[in-house]
Design an enzyme around this catalytic site. Structure first.
Site, PDB file in Angstrom:
ATOM      1  CD  GLN A  86      -1.072  -0.152   3.745  1.00  0.00           C
ATOM      2  OE1 GLN A  86      -1.346   0.831   4.422  1.00  0.00           O
ATOM      3  NE2 GLN A  86      -1.550  -1.370   4.009  1.00  0.00           N
ATOM      4  CG  HIS A 119      -0.733   5.849   3.662  1.00  0.00           C
ATOM      5  ND1 HIS A 119      -1.840   5.035   3.637  1.00  0.00           N
ATOM      6  CD2 HIS A 119       0.133   5.262   4.525  1.00  0.00           C
ATOM      7  CE1 HIS A 119      -1.654   4.011   4.452  1.00  0.00           C
ATOM      8  NE2 HIS A 119      -0.459   4.130   5.004  1.00  0.00           N
ATOM      9  CD  GLU A 133       1.099   3.969   8.124  1.00  0.00           C
ATOM     10  OE1 GLU A 133      -0.108   4.256   8.025  1.00  0.00           O
ATOM     11  OE2 GLU A 133       1.564   2.853   7.832  1.00  0.00           O
ATOM     12  CG  HIS A 151       3.888   1.139   3.948  1.00  0.00           C
ATOM     13  ND1 HIS A 151       3.467   2.281   3.299  1.00  0.00           N
ATOM     14  CD2 HIS A 151       2.925   0.866   4.871  1.00  0.00           C
ATOM     15  CE1 HIS A 151       2.317   2.689   3.806  1.00  0.00           C
ATOM     16  NE2 HIS A 151       1.962   1.843   4.767  1.00  0.00           N
ATOM     17  NE  ARG A 161      -6.172  -1.858   1.760  1.00  0.00           N
ATOM     18  CZ  ARG A 161      -7.159  -1.021   2.010  1.00  0.00           C
ATOM     19  NH1 ARG A 161      -7.895  -0.540   1.008  1.00  0.00           N
ATOM     20  NH2 ARG A 161      -7.427  -0.643   3.243  1.00  0.00           N
TER      21      ARG A 161
END
Length: 395
Positions: free
Chosen positions: A105, A107, A142, A262, A281
């Protein structure tokens, strides 16, 4: 049915949270029950969520935390946080328990998320639709901090190093990709090979690579062979070979910014992120896959994984400060000796991982339990024995 109001004084003191555990299929059935001393349900327990995300807000006194914040943004968040991030908690805190690979995936940036969210909303795609990619208009940087030994994939390895690695599989049909990786400009080489690896035309070659992975005894390829065993026939198995494999020992942390591909592979960790659920994804999942949009968002620049080394705040206090304004994390190794003073003025969530933690004189946390400390609360004393994490906005 309306939720009961909290007494006015409750917004000026730490509040115990009732939280949600998400049963994603990659989650461990036993890890969180063993860590927290609870009974297994027989179902995966993948993510313990603590925060105010509308998909699964924690509650305090029966009131969802997002509602509590909306009633009094300045009191719960503090004027600085409310002015900077709006009337919402800027971060989401989780405990992850990973038994099998998460999706491969990436972001989006804030600008990409806002545009994607607006586009899908304008096209009338419901937020809960399986094919919905953008759940909100926020970016989702994150950081994960390992509780147990933890490992995953993060960021692109240099194309030349990747060519050398996958050449060891001994698959002659890989030669065109090896040539691209060794001769083209790095970013373009990675973009070309990554896209081709995910394309339907490469299925026969992916099958050959997967068989070679299952047969290899090369230790450097072992993590990728494990992915092949866990996700047979998935396009992400071969694409994963382009990414660094990263191991974290307990207490070590890894930061993931926008565009960094990642996939977490195993272990238990505390994860903190901007308050978003935007995930694009391309494999290793049964969830929605959107390869064209992911290709638009991925940063194909090779580079080393971004490890976050904690700063010491004194005995037993470890401060993780990644380059994200929405969040920071502190680990407290409580020994029962000198207390820690959690400064007021910012919204904080405290979660006990091991042992027992005492917030002030009235609130005790045991493993898996958490509390929200509103910005209007004065300095709060933290004592106890064990391991506790505290989340707050970044600097």
């Amino acid at each position: 049915m309306p939720q009961p109001d909290l007494p006015p004084a409750a917004t000026h003191a730490p509040m115990r949270l009732a939280t949600t555990i998400r049963p994603y299929d990659w989650g461990s059935v036993t890890a969180l029950p063993e860590l927290f001393g609870t009974e297994p349900t027989g179902q995966p327990q993948a993510e313990l969520w603590m925060g105010a995300h509308p998909a699964a807000p924690s509650t305090a006194g029966g009131t969802p935390l997002d509602e509590l914040i909306a009633r009094d943004p300045a009191g719960t968040l503090g004027e600085r946080s409310a002015a900077r991030f709006g009337p919402a908690l800027p971060y989401l805190l989780k405990v992850l328990a990973i038994a099998r690979p998460l999706s491969l995936q990436v972001h989006p940036t804030t600008e990409q998320a806002a545009a994607g969210f607006a586009d899908e909303t304008a096209r009338g795609i419901p937020l809960d639709d399986f094919a919905r990619t953008y759940k909100d208009a926020s970016h989702k940087p994150e950081m994960v901090c390992a509780i147990t030994p933890f490992h995953g994939l993060c960021g692109f390895r240099s194309p030349a190093a990747t060519a050398d690695l996958i050449d060891r599989l001994g698959v002659p049909a890989l030669r065109p990709w090896l040539g691209t990786l060794r001769t083209q400009e790095p970013g373009q080489a990675l973009r070309t090979v990554f896209a081709e690896m995910l394309g339907e035309a490469s299925r026969p070659l992916r099958d050959q690579v997967e068989r070679a992975l299952l047969d290899t005894e090369d230790g450097d390829l072992a993590p990728y062979a494990a992915i092949a065993r866990a996700c047979p026939g998935d396009p992400g198995v071969v694409a994963a070979l382009l990414l660094h494999h990263v191991n974290l020992l307990p207490g070590q942390a890894l930061y993931l910014g926008a565009g960094v591909p990642h996939a977490y592979l195993g272990g238990i960790g505390v994860e903190i992120m901007a308050n978003s659920d935007n995930v694009l994804r391309c494999g290793l999942t049964t969830k929605h896959i959107d390869v064209p949009e992911l290709m638009r968002v991925v940063d194909f620049t090779p580079g080393d994984p971004h490890r976050v080394r904690p700063e010491s705040g004194g005995q037993g206090e470890h401060r993780y400060r990644p380059p994200a304004p929405e969040f920071a994390l502190t680990r407290y190794d409580l020994t029962g000796d000198a207390p820690y003073e959690l400064a007021g003025g910012v919204p904080q969530i405290v979660v006990c991982i091991e042992g027992e933690a005492q917030l002030g004189a009235a609130l005790t946390l045991r493993p898996g339990q958490s509390a929200f400390i509103p910005a209007s609360a004065p300095s709060t004393r933290l004592t106890g024995k064990g391991t506790t994490f505290g989340a707050l906005p970044g600097g």
